[in-house]
Design a protein around this motif. Sequence first.
Motif, PDB file in Angstrom:
ATOM      1  N   ILE A 135       0.828  -1.214   0.000  1.00 42.77           N
ATOM      2  CA  ILE A 135       0.000   0.000   0.000  1.00 42.77           C
ATOM      3  C   ILE A 135       0.858   1.257   0.000  1.00 42.77           C
ATOM      4  O   ILE A 135       0.556   2.240  -0.700  1.00 42.77           O
ATOM      5  N   VAL A 136       1.928   1.261   0.774  1.00 43.19           N
ATOM      6  CA  VAL A 136       2.748   2.480   0.891  1.00 43.19           C
ATOM      7  C   VAL A 136       3.447   2.836  -0.415  1.00 43.19           C
ATOM      8  O   VAL A 136       3.993   3.939  -0.549  1.00 43.19           O
ATOM      9  N   LYS A 137       3.425   1.934  -1.380  1.00 43.69           N
ATOM     10  CA  LYS A 137       4.025   2.224  -2.690  1.00 43.69           C
ATOM     11  C   LYS A 137       3.111   3.062  -3.579  1.00 43.69           C
ATOM     12  O   LYS A 137       3.572   3.658  -4.552  1.00 43.69           O
ATOM     13  N   PHE A 138       1.839   3.113  -3.266  1.00 43.30           N
ATOM     14  CA  PHE A 138       0.881   3.837  -4.112  1.00 43.30           C
ATOM     15  C   PHE A 138       0.943   5.329  -3.799  1.00 43.30           C
ATOM     16  O   PHE A 138       0.678   5.759  -2.673  1.00 43.30           O
ATOM     17  N   GLU A 139       1.255   6.122  -4.829  1.00 44.02           N
ATOM     18  CA  GLU A 139       1.556   7.546  -4.640  1.00 44.02           C
ATOM     19  C   GLU A 139       0.387   8.354  -4.095  1.00 44.02           C
ATOM     20  O   GLU A 139       0.577   9.270  -3.284  1.00 44.02           O
ATOM     21  N   ASN A 140      -0.815   8.073  -4.567  1.00 44.23           N
ATOM     22  CA  ASN A 140      -1.949   8.937  -4.218  1.00 44.23           C
ATOM     23  C   ASN A 140      -2.895   8.312  -3.199  1.00 44.23           C
ATOM     24  O   ASN A 140      -4.059   8.674  -3.101  1.00 44.23           O
ATOM     25  N   ILE A 141      -2.368   7.390  -2.439  1.00 38.88           N
ATOM     26  CA  ILE A 141      -3.128   6.747  -1.366  1.00 38.88           C
ATOM     27  C   ILE A 141      -2.455   7.047  -0.033  1.00 38.88           C
ATOM     28  O   ILE A 141      -1.229   6.915   0.100  1.00 38.88           O
ATOM     29  N   ARG A 142      -3.263   7.416   0.941  1.00 40.10           N
ATOM     30  CA  ARG A 142      -2.749   7.595   2.298  1.00 40.10           C
ATOM     31  C   ARG A 142      -3.442   6.584   3.211  1.00 40.10           C
ATOM     32  O   ARG A 142      -4.663   6.613   3.383  1.00 40.10           O
ATOM     33  N   LEU A 143      -2.655   5.679   3.779  1.00 42.93           N
ATOM     34  CA  LEU A 143      -3.194   4.720   4.740  1.00 42.93           C
ATOM     35  C   LEU A 143      -3.312   5.426   6.083  1.00 42.93           C
ATOM     36  O   LEU A 143      -2.304   5.799   6.684  1.00 42.93           O
ATOM     37  N   VAL A 144      -4.550   5.624   6.539  1.00 41.04           N
ATOM     38  CA  VAL A 144      -4.762   6.396   7.766  1.00 41.04           C
ATOM     39  C   VAL A 144      -5.208   5.540   8.943  1.00 41.04           C
ATOM     40  O   VAL A 144      -5.355   6.051  10.056  1.00 41.04           O
ATOM     41  N   GLY A 145      -5.416   4.236   8.700  1.00 43.20           N
ATOM     42  CA  GLY A 145      -5.834   3.428   9.835  1.00 43.20           C
ATOM     43  C   GLY A 145      -6.127   1.986   9.501  1.00 43.20           C
ATOM     44  O   GLY A 145      -6.055   1.560   8.338  1.00 43.20           O
ATOM     45  N   LEU A 146      -6.453   1.250  10.545  1.00 44.10           N
ATOM     46  CA  LEU A 146      -6.905  -0.128  10.445  1.00 44.10           C
ATOM     47  C   LEU A 146      -8.338  -0.204  10.948  1.00 44.10           C
ATOM     48  O   LEU A 146      -8.741   0.555  11.833  1.00 44.10           O
TER      49      LEU A 146
END
Length: 363
Positions: free
Chosen positions: A146-157
């Motif tokens: 997921i952290v490789k995707f430029e326009n995605i921010r992982l904000v939680g579980l």
Amino acid sequence: MKKEYPCVEVKLWKITHNAKEILSICNKRGIDVIGITKVFCAEIPIVQAILNSGIKKIGDSRILNLQKMKSINCKKMLLRISMKSQSYEVVRYSDISLNSELDVIKELSRTAKMLNIIHNIILMVDLGDLREGVLVKNVIDTVKEIVKFENIRLVGLGTNVTCYGGVIPDENNLGKLVELKKNIMKVFDMDLPIISGGNSSSLYMVMDGTIPEGINQLRIGEGIVLGRETSFGRHIANCYDDAFILKGEIIEIKEKPTVPIGKIGVDAFGKKPKFQNKGIRKRAIVAVGRQDMKVDGLTPLDKNISIFGASSDHLILDITESENSLKVGDIVDFKMDYGCILAAMTSPYVSKYYSEDFICLSS
């Protein structure tokens, strides 16, 4: 105003009251509340009633409902994990979405890049209910992608329990979610501000003070609508269970036997009905049926009325013991359970009316 029947009458002030009470008990534990709007199809007066409580974020499982709410100034969450084919709509109409598939998240990133925005996601984790979510053992590897995707921010579980497998949220399974956050922070040196610990089934832990520290968000629908937690069906103190009332018109009253006359086959829904012989009873037919709602979720407000059964268009009541002098054209009121509200609010055959009347506050 002349009402069309059957109808659902919604006491908006009771919705606001319930939402305010739930927000208060959650905030005391450091938990934010997402007000869930799917059960009533995101009808704007009810959405606004929830927001009037102080809740600042709403969530729905249908893109169409999020589109309906696009002019409402609040943060919006897409509850159902995203469809790849709806990536544009997901990014356009939700501020945050729940996800579990890397292919879908990749498509959301591509769409977000095209729109020149960053899209926030919560990674769903399956803690045993076996609905949506990444298995615990695969979370770290999934985050790595997921952290490789430029326009995605992982904000939680996040997680969901109870809805499919009936698994009760507890300190053990929700505790795993908190531990996963700690592991992710160590491995990736990143913060995850949101740990979304489920739905109204997790409210009992808030009420008991047993919800694990670190769970800081719940997605609450039924708790607001019916004033109860859903793991054990416990009433939430100082909340209402009658914000939604179904009203149906009597179209026939007759004294008839309680057992049909003739050979019994299957009914219109393919089931062979069973009957208890109570002799001759005074029966009323109300113009509402299984095409309109989940009729086994109805409870007459008049405790001396019981339900014999229903077909697609007719609800048959036993009014023999009622102390009211009911006649054709009279209206019978019913409480509804969650499934019944869901069906009634979705049905085009059931009218909807909204009341701001506070006269009943002292009743």
